[in-house]
Enzyme design. Structure first.
Site, PDB file in Angstrom:
ATOM      1  CE  LYS A   1       5.727  25.433   3.839  1.00 17.11           C
ATOM      2  NZ  LYS A   1       4.853  24.532   4.610  1.00 17.11           N
TER       3      LYS A   1
ATOM      4  CG  ASP B   1       7.431  22.032   3.768  1.00 20.03           C
ATOM      5  OD1 ASP B   1       6.341  21.704   4.246  1.00 20.03           O
ATOM      6  OD2 ASP B   1       7.616  22.105   2.538  1.00 20.03           O
TER       7      ASP B   1
ATOM      8  N   GLY C   1       4.533   9.589  -2.373  1.00 15.96           N
ATOM      9  CA  GLY C   1       5.543  10.256  -1.535  1.00 15.96           C
ATOM     10  C   GLY C   1       5.801   9.401  -0.310  1.00 15.96           C
ATOM     11  CE1 TYR C   2       5.698   4.380   2.622  1.00 16.38           C
ATOM     12  CE2 TYR C   2       7.999   3.821   2.990  1.00 16.38           C
ATOM     13  CZ  TYR C   2       6.663   3.601   3.228  1.00 16.38           C
ATOM     14  OH  TYR C   2       6.272   2.600   4.093  1.00 16.38           O
ATOM     15  N   GLY C   3       8.078  10.046   2.289  1.00 12.17           N
ATOM     16  CA  GLY C   3       8.939  10.783   3.209  1.00 12.17           C
ATOM     17  C   GLY C   3       8.287  10.804   4.581  1.00 12.17           C
ATOM     18  CG  ASN C   4       7.751  13.652   8.575  1.00 14.26           C
ATOM     19  OD1 ASN C   4       6.557  13.486   8.799  1.00 14.26           O
ATOM     20  ND2 ASN C   4       8.597  14.026   9.510  1.00 14.26           N
TER      21      ASN C   4
ATOM     22  CE1 TYR D   1       7.905   3.656   7.850  1.00 16.50           C
ATOM     23  CE2 TYR D   1       8.478   5.574   9.190  1.00 16.50           C
ATOM     24  CZ  TYR D   1       8.348   4.201   9.051  1.00 16.50           C
ATOM     25  OH  TYR D   1       8.642   3.368  10.108  1.00 16.50           O
TER      26      TYR D   1
HETATM   27  P1  NAD Z   1       9.795  14.710   2.808  1.00 18.35           P
HETATM   28  O1  NAD Z   1      10.918  15.451   2.214  1.00 18.35           O
HETATM   29  O2  NAD Z   1      10.041  13.966   4.070  1.00 18.35           O
HETATM   30  O3  NAD Z   1       9.224  13.645   1.745  1.00 18.35           O
HETATM   31  C1  NAD Z   1       8.815  13.976   0.457  1.00 18.35           C
HETATM   32  C2  NAD Z   1       8.648  12.679  -0.321  1.00 18.35           C
HETATM   33  O4  NAD Z   1       8.055  12.967  -1.581  1.00 18.35           O
HETATM   34  C3  NAD Z   1       9.952  11.933  -0.593  1.00 18.35           C
HETATM   35  O5  NAD Z   1       9.731  10.544  -0.402  1.00 18.35           O
HETATM   36  C4  NAD Z   1      10.192  12.191  -2.083  1.00 18.35           C
HETATM   37  O6  NAD Z   1      10.898  11.142  -2.701  1.00 18.35           O
HETATM   38  C5  NAD Z   1       8.770  12.239  -2.566  1.00 18.35           C
HETATM   39  N1  NAD Z   1       8.610  12.895  -3.854  1.00 18.35           N
HETATM   40  C6  NAD Z   1       9.163  14.034  -4.320  1.00 18.35           C
HETATM   41  N2  NAD Z   1       8.759  14.255  -5.583  1.00 18.35           N
HETATM   42  C7  NAD Z   1       7.934  13.227  -5.912  1.00 18.35           C
HETATM   43  C8  NAD Z   1       7.197  12.863  -7.062  1.00 18.35           C
HETATM   44  N3  NAD Z   1       7.234  13.623  -8.150  1.00 18.35           N
HETATM   45  N4  NAD Z   1       6.457  11.728  -7.035  1.00 18.35           N
HETATM   46  C9  NAD Z   1       6.407  10.944  -5.946  1.00 18.35           C
HETATM   47  N5  NAD Z   1       7.087  11.247  -4.825  1.00 18.35           N
HETATM   48  C10 NAD Z   1       7.834  12.347  -4.815  1.00 18.35           C
HETATM   49  O7  NAD Z   1       8.604  15.763   2.951  1.00 18.35           O
HETATM   50  P2  NAD Z   1       7.352  15.701   3.908  1.00 18.35           P
HETATM   51  O8  NAD Z   1       7.669  16.457   5.133  1.00 18.35           O
HETATM   52  O9  NAD Z   1       6.857  14.312   4.000  1.00 18.35           O
HETATM   53  O10 NAD Z   1       6.310  16.603   3.089  1.00 18.35           O
HETATM   54  C11 NAD Z   1       5.502  16.066   2.049  1.00 18.35           C
HETATM   55  C12 NAD Z   1       4.351  17.026   1.794  1.00 18.35           C
HETATM   56  O11 NAD Z   1       3.618  17.200   2.998  1.00 18.35           O
HETATM   57  C13 NAD Z   1       4.748  18.435   1.350  1.00 18.35           C
HETATM   58  O12 NAD Z   1       3.759  18.943   0.483  1.00 18.35           O
HETATM   59  C14 NAD Z   1       4.733  19.219   2.649  1.00 18.35           C
HETATM   60  O13 NAD Z   1       4.536  20.608   2.436  1.00 18.35           O
HETATM   61  C15 NAD Z   1       3.535  18.580   3.309  1.00 18.35           C
HETATM   62  N6  NAD Z   1       3.474  18.763   4.759  1.00 18.35           N
HETATM   63  C16 NAD Z   1       4.469  18.304   5.559  1.00 18.35           C
HETATM   64  C17 NAD Z   1       4.364  18.476   6.924  1.00 18.35           C
HETATM   65  C18 NAD Z   1       5.385  17.929   7.880  1.00 18.35           C
HETATM   66  O14 NAD Z   1       5.163  18.026   9.088  1.00 18.35           O
HETATM   67  N7  NAD Z   1       6.459  17.327   7.424  1.00 18.35           N
HETATM   68  C19 NAD Z   1       3.261  19.147   7.467  1.00 18.35           C
HETATM   69  C20 NAD Z   1       2.251  19.582   6.620  1.00 18.35           C
HETATM   70  C21 NAD Z   1       2.372  19.387   5.257  1.00 18.35           C
END
Ligand code: NAD
Length: 417
Positions: free
Chosen positions: A106, A146, A218-221, A224
């Site tokens: 990582k 990430d 969490g409403y990111g990748n 959502y």
């Molecule tokens: P991202 O940056 O797209 O989204 C993160 C979201 O979390 C955002 O909407 C942000 O506003 C929100 N957030 C941040 N702090 C917060 C809080 N205190 N309370 C509520 N929401 C909060 O990131 P992502 O890629 O969606 O990753 C989210 C999690 O999933 C992480 O732990 C990441 O390690 C894990 N993950 C992601 C992937 C991937 O393919 N993207 C794969 C495996 C695991």
């Protein structure tokens, strides 16, 4: 104790539990407790206003007994060596659960992307890549996106690596734009993988997913896309979601795209028309069928675990449940599908992307989905069977399964020289 230290302690505690169940050789346990390599670099960047700032960049390579190191790059202010180490360890075990030919790594840069321009982010990414150049590579260590990094970040990494090497090398990173040989289906792979797991779980309890009430932190990748797939393809109701600014509750459920549009317009999900405002704690304790923490680690604490009213927790994020919370949820008979299984879809399609790049071939979306589904379903049943065999919660079952696989590989390889 920093958040990173608490997170690492959680992961080490879980590893010890798995080691105890397996009667693991103490030497192999020692190998797995520590990362093979930790690289910390100081990344100097000329900012848009002409000032010079130095950011801390980290790459942790935990274990490569089963293949090249693999793991994402995170841009977040609180990134530290302990947090990145915990995440790298989880990657080793995640890749083992779905039987991907990778080890675990990582990386991260301690920065606040929300307060950086695109130009500054590009400079940080390029300099960070240049400074870890010697330890990454298509057969050595393959980064991916990430939190707060994306396909654009990966494109800059590929370009920097290719320029330094003098050879176009798209297979050095995954999660790239499609025009740069990213894989179809990568953008929602983590969420789709989690939904396959939820579907399989609902089969085992003989319940339909249609109208299941879903809460997502969490409403990111990940958040959502999980909402979108669950709603559009399975008819589930998305009743509450949150982002870093707060949460919302919509009793009858809302369309995930409408929430996204609102977030894109206003910068947050809060104040979504017709919704009630929720604090983070209220969101996590909202009664529902499925709770998906998809933000950051340590969000379900023991105080929150006492009050959770979900019938099932599916970890979209890495490490969202603390060990203390885990015990309480187990006592309260709330099942938790652990991160190293439920969010393995992302790295699984990253693996498919890497294989396509190495072969200079392209899979169709249908092929990607079919391969992802097969890996996730197999991982689900392997974890369920291990949990049944050892009579453990799913997290421990997943870890026992993964640690056993990695430990066997280490044993066969032996220690060089
Ligand atoms: P991202 O940056 O797209 O989204 C993160 C979201 O979390 C955002 O909407 C942000 O506003 C929100 N957030 C941040 N702090 C917060 C809080 N205190 N309370 C509520 N929401 C909060 O990131 P992502 O890629 O969606 O990753 C989210 C999690 O999933 C992480 O732990 C990441 O390690 C894990 N993950 C992601 C992937 C991937 O393919 N993207 C794969 C495996 C695991």
């Amino acid at each position: 104790m920093s958040g990173g230290e608490a997170f690492l302690n959680n992961v080490l505690y879980m590893l010890k539990n798995a080691a105890d169940y397996l009667n693991l050789d103490s030497g192999i346990h020692d190998v797995l407790k520590k990362p093979k390599r930790v690289v910390v670099v100081s990344v100097p960047v000329k900012m848009d206003d002409g000032s010079l700032r130095v950011f801390t960049g980290i790459r942790v390579q935990h274990n490569n007994a089963r293949g090249p190191y693999k793991g994402g790059i995170r841009y977040y202010p609180s990134v530290d060596v302990e947090e990145v180490t915990a995440l790298a360890m989880l990657m080793t075990f995640k890749c083992a659960v779905t039987d991907l030919p990778y080890g675990g790594a990582k990386g991260g840069v301690a920065c606040d992307p929300k307060n950086l321009s695109k130009n500054e982010l590009e400079k940080i990414t390029r300099r960070y890549t240049a400074m870890i150049y010697e330890i990454i590579g298509p057969y050595l260590d393959i980064p991916g996106p990430d939190v707060y990094t994306d396909a654009q970040t990966m494109a800059w990494m590929v370009d920097t690596y290719s320029m330094m090497r003098g050879v176009f090398t798209p297979e050095v990173a995954t999660g790239k734009p499609i025009s740069l040989y990213g894989s179809l289906g990568r953008h929602d792979a983590t969420s789709r993988g989690a939904v396959y797991i939820i579907r399989e779980y609902f089969k085992t309890i003989n319940k339909p997913l249609k109208d299941a009430r879903v809460v997502i932190q969490g409403y990111g990748n990940v958040g959502y896309n999980a909402a979108k797939i669950l709603h559009e393809e399975y008819g589930a109701k998305i009743v509450a979601v949150s982002d870093s600014k707060g949460g919302i509750y919509v009793a009858d459920g809302a369309h995930p795209d409408k929430i996204l549009e609102h977030k894109q317009k206003t910068g947050s999900v809060i104040n979504f028309p017709g919704s009630k405002l929720l604090t983070n704690e209220e969101l996590l304790t909202t009664p529902c069928d499925i709770l998906i923490p998809a933000a950051l680690e340590n969000s379900i604490t023991k105080e929150i675990a006492e009050k959770v009213e979900a019938k099932l927790i599916v970890e979209g994020a890495n490490g969202p449940t603390t060990s203390e919370a885990d015990k309480i949820l187990f006592e309260r008979k709330i099942p938790v599908i652990p991160d190293i299984l439920s969010n393995a879809g992302g790295v699984t399609v990253s693996y498919l992307e890497w294989v396509q790049n190495l072969k200079r071939e392209t899979l169709t979306l249908e092929e990607v989905h079919a391969k992802l589904e097969a890996k996730m379903v197999k991982g689900f049943h392997d974890v369920m069977n291990t949990s049944k065999k050892y009579e453990t919660p799913l997290r421990l079952g997943a870890l026992i399964f993964a640690v056993d696989r990695v430990a066997e590989a280490i044993n066969y390889l032996g220690i060089w020289p």
